[in-house]
Design an enzyme around this catalytic site. Structure first.
Site, short mmCIF file in Angstrom:
data_model
loop_
_atom_site.label_atom_id
_atom_site.label_comp_id
_atom_site.label_asym_id
_atom_site.label_seq_id
_atom_site.Cartn_x
_atom_site.Cartn_y
_atom_site.Cartn_z
N SER A 130 0.80 -1.22 0.00
CA SER A 130 0.00 0.00 0.00
C SER A 130 0.83 1.27 0.00
CB SER A 130 -0.93 0.00 1.22
OG SER A 130 -0.20 -0.11 2.42
N THR A 149 -1.85 3.91 4.39
CA THR A 149 -0.96 5.05 4.35
C THR A 149 0.06 4.90 5.47
OG1 THR A 149 -2.86 6.42 3.73
CG2 THR A 149 -0.93 7.58 4.54
N THR A 152 1.56 7.14 0.20
CA THR A 152 0.66 6.00 -0.05
C THR A 152 0.58 5.69 -1.54
OG1 THR A 152 -1.58 5.16 0.36
CG2 THR A 152 -1.40 7.45 -0.31
N ARG A 166 -7.90 8.71 -9.25
CA ARG A 166 -8.42 8.93 -7.90
C ARG A 166 -7.30 9.36 -6.97
NH1 ARG A 166 -7.47 6.89 -2.39
NH2 ARG A 166 -9.40 7.23 -1.23
N ASP A 216 -6.85 11.58 0.64
CA ASP A 216 -6.44 12.70 1.50
C ASP A 216 -4.93 12.82 1.66
OD1 ASP A 216 -6.65 10.21 3.13
OD2 ASP A 216 -5.86 11.51 4.70
N THR A 235 -5.31 8.49 8.41
CA THR A 235 -5.32 7.28 7.61
C THR A 235 -6.76 6.79 7.51
OG1 THR A 235 -4.30 5.09 7.31
CG2 THR A 235 -4.94 5.69 9.54
N GLY A 236 -7.01 5.92 6.54
CA GLY A 236 -8.37 5.39 6.38
C GLY A 236 -9.04 5.91 5.13
N GLY A 293 -10.04 8.20 2.74
CA GLY A 293 -9.57 9.54 2.44
C GLY A 293 -10.66 10.53 2.13
#
Length: 340
Positions: free
Chosen positions: A94, A196, A214, A224, A227, A247-248, A250
């Site tokens: 990732s 990330t 990331t 795409r 964040d 993180t997570g 975005g």
């Protein structure tokens, strides 16, 4: 706990936004004490510095950052070199080389970096260059811009001496080919396909810097952006107050300008932990929020060297290196009703 259980609670969609690097003032109702900067009241000699924190269990990355700090490097050098460890790890699907591709088979990287002066640099949709975080630093230091994208970012990187290479490893290529059998755009829950590394550091002088890098959502629509490379969303630093990385999902972080929000809450007097918790609260309390279907996590540090982390669901963690101890710390979380 590794990130697979984190992704069990994650659903990612859509495209990111681009936000500016603006700073708003404190609320007029805040007291004089909370309007005062932390730099006015902090005695650096009493802090346990240097300090490094990062999202997830990335002890090799935090160890590298601490090595830089202990050898006399500054916080900016530390976060760059710490993030580079993960970018070069082909087993990390990732981040950087070995990252899972978009739906068309292209590995595209996003990254940003921010220094103690509030200077920042970012790259989005960068192809064929492993160390996106280092290119972001070059954007910050060697151009009049904050963000470069796509082919322009790649050509700039090559002009700066970065090596062009194929980032699609055999392992990632096979995973992509397996995915194409069904070509389901929505990621399958409980498969680790997005994340990330965000890192924050305070050096011996008490100065703060941060970085975020990331490869984004696996099998995303081409173009795409989440964040991670967006200053104020994936990362924000105010050297008088503190820093935050996210993180997570975005898209949800962008909608709340999450990292800036956490730092601004710290400016108003909240601890890093309180600020992370309130920022998550802003997400889950939105009308018709479907927060049970996605994950967001924040880590933060203030000028006092205090740290905090919080997420919507369980299994998010922070790595912290301080006082000779490099440890993974499980984050507290909002949704206590789910089956853990």
């Amino acid at each position: 706990m590794n990130r697979r259980k984190f992704i069990k609670n994650t659903a990612l969609t859509g495209a990111g936004l681009t936000l500016g690097n603006s700073i708003i003032g404190c609320n007029q109702n805040t007291s004089e004490n909370t309007n005062a900067t932390m730099a006015d009241t902090v005695d650096n000699s009493k802090l346990s510095l240097p300090l490094v924190i990062a999202t997830w269990d990335v002890k090799k990355a935090t160890a590298k950052a601490m090595e830089v700090l202990q050898s006399g490097g500054n916080a900016l050098d530390a976060v760059e070199q710490g993030c580079m460890v993960e970018e070069a790890d082909i087993k990390n699907s990732s981040v950087g080389k070995g990252g899972l591709p978009d739906r068309d088979g292209n590995v595209t990287l996003d990254a940003c970096i921010m220094d103690k002066h509030g200077n920042c640099g970012s790259v989005v949709f960068l192809k064929d260059i492993t160390h996106a975080v280092s290119v972001a630093r070059k954007v910050m230091e060697d151009t009049p811009h904050v963000m470069l994208a796509g082919e322009g970012a790649k050509q700039f990187a090559i002009s700066q001496g970065f090596k062009e290479e194929d980032l699609l490893t055999e392992s990632s290529k096979k995973a992509w080919e397996d995915w194409k059998v069904k070509s389901e755009y929505k990621p399958i829950i409980n498969i680790e396909n997005h994340d990330t590394i965000g890192m924050l550091a305070i050096d011996k002088n008490g100065d703060i810097a941060g970085a975020c890098t990331t490869s984004g959502l696996a099998y995303k629509m081409q173009g795409r952006v989440g964040d991670s490379p967006i200053i104020g969303s994936g990362l924000f630093i105010d050297n008088e107050i503190g820093g935050c990385v996210a993180t997570g999902l975005g898209e949800e972080v962008v909608k709340t300008v999450g990292s800036f929000l956490v730092v601004e809450l710290m400016r108003q007097g909240k601890s890093p932990q309180q600020a992370c918790e309130e920022a998550i609260g802003r997400i889950v309390s939105k009308p018709n929020s479907n927060y049970k279907d996605f994950q967001v996590g924040y880590i933060a540090v203030n000028k006092k060297g205090e740290t905090g982390s919080f997420s919507i669901h369980q299994w998010f963690s922070m790595t912290k290196f301080q006082n000779g101890k490099n440890e993974q710390i499980q984050s507290n979380f909002y949704n206590k009703t789910e089956n853990s």
